[in-house]
Design a protein around this motif. Structure first.
Motif, PDB file in Angstrom:
ATOM      1  N   GLU A  25      36.065  41.147  34.522  1.00 24.67           N
ATOM      2  CA  GLU A  25      36.936  40.478  35.490  1.00 24.67           C
ATOM      3  C   GLU A  25      37.945  39.586  34.779  1.00 24.67           C
ATOM      4  N   ALA A  26      37.521  38.870  33.749  1.00 23.47           N
ATOM      5  CA  ALA A  26      38.451  38.039  32.967  1.00 23.47           C
ATOM      6  C   ALA A  26      39.532  38.903  32.337  1.00 23.47           C
ATOM      7  N   ARG A  28      40.682  41.702  33.481  1.00 22.94           N
ATOM      8  CA  ARG A  28      41.585  42.147  34.539  1.00 22.94           C
ATOM      9  C   ARG A  28      42.561  41.033  34.924  1.00 22.94           C
ATOM     10  N   LEU A  29      42.077  39.804  34.903  1.00 29.05           N
ATOM     11  CA  LEU A  29      42.869  38.672  35.378  1.00 29.05           C
ATOM     12  C   LEU A  29      43.783  38.048  34.333  1.00 29.05           C
ATOM     13  N   ILE A  30      43.535  38.286  33.066  1.00 26.34           N
ATOM     14  CA  ILE A  30      44.252  37.551  32.020  1.00 26.34           C
ATOM     15  C   ILE A  30      45.770  37.695  32.124  1.00 26.34           C
ATOM     16  N   TRP A  31      46.242  38.836  32.590  1.00 18.65           N
ATOM     17  CA  TRP A  31      47.687  39.061  32.668  1.00 18.65           C
ATOM     18  C   TRP A  31      48.287  38.466  33.937  1.00 18.65           C
ATOM     19  N   ALA A  32      47.455  38.194  34.936  1.00 25.76           N
ATOM     20  CA  ALA A  32      47.949  37.625  36.182  1.00 25.76           C
ATOM     21  C   ALA A  32      47.755  36.114  36.246  1.00 25.76           C
ATOM     22  N   ALA A  38      40.033  32.320  32.526  1.00 24.92           N
ATOM     23  CA  ALA A  38      39.213  31.315  31.846  1.00 24.92           C
ATOM     24  C   ALA A  38      37.978  30.982  32.669  1.00 24.92           C
ATOM     25  N   ASN A  39      38.131  30.895  33.976  1.00 26.67           N
ATOM     26  CA  ASN A  39      36.980  30.622  34.840  1.00 26.67           C
ATOM     27  C   ASN A  39      35.955  31.746  34.767  1.00 26.67           C
ATOM     28  N   GLN A  40      36.408  32.986  34.669  1.00 22.02           N
ATOM     29  CA  GLN A  40      35.481  34.115  34.544  1.00 22.02           C
ATOM     30  C   GLN A  40      34.728  34.063  33.215  1.00 22.02           C
ATOM     31  N   ILE A  41      35.416  33.666  32.154  1.00 21.57           N
ATOM     32  CA  ILE A  41      34.733  33.535  30.866  1.00 21.57           C
ATOM     33  C   ILE A  41      33.684  32.432  30.946  1.00 21.57           C
TER      34      ILE A  41
END
Length: 144
Positions: A25-26, A28-32, A38-41
């Motif tokens: 999930e992190a 997938r989200l890093i580019w958006a 960071a919260n997913q990590i």
């Protein structure tokens, strides 16, 4: 936007599923949203603490915050606890808009990759075994 996003680190096959899921999930989200990534990590760090058996509640039933769980883990694995603490701080910064950059998140990925290899991986042991075999043979070892 890429979905699913490629995970920018190597994961051991024995990495627990909740850790892998949070890192996917992190990724997938890093580019958006660096903050959301960071919260997913940070959630992956929570999942590592769960997997390592760190208590979620104290004897009075009060929830133990991630910082306290990492400090408990430190008693058995100081080096990896230090890395997870730094990773947690990056994750916490993700709760503040503009508080984190994509490079910060990539640093967190690097740090959690280090812990995953140390805790769940076998690359180091496999390489040491190869080194021992090559040194014993004084050259390349034939594979069966």
């Amino acid at each position: 936007h890429v979905s699913p996003g490629p995970i920018p680190i190597a994961l051991s096959s024995s990495t627990p599923k909740p850790v892998v899921d949070a890192l996917k999930e992190a990724s997938r989200l890093i580019w958006a949203s660096s903050e959301a990534a960071a919260n997913q990590i940070r959630q992956a760090v929570e999942s590592i603490m769960d997997d390592r058996g760190m208590a979620t509640h104290d004897v009075a039933g009060k929830r133990i915050m991630l910082h306290g769980r990492i400090k408990e883990f430190e008693a058995t694995d100081k080096d990896n606890a230090d890395v997870l603490l730094a990773t947690k701080w990056i994750g916490n910064s993700g709760s503040h808009v503009g508080g984190i950059t994509r490079e910060d998140v990539l640093d967190a990925f690097d740090m959690i990759e280090y812990v995953i290899e140390e805790v769940y991986g076998n690359t180091r042991a496999a390489i040491k075994a190869k080194v021992a075999a090559i040194n014993a043979a004084k050259g390349p070892v034939k594979k069966p």
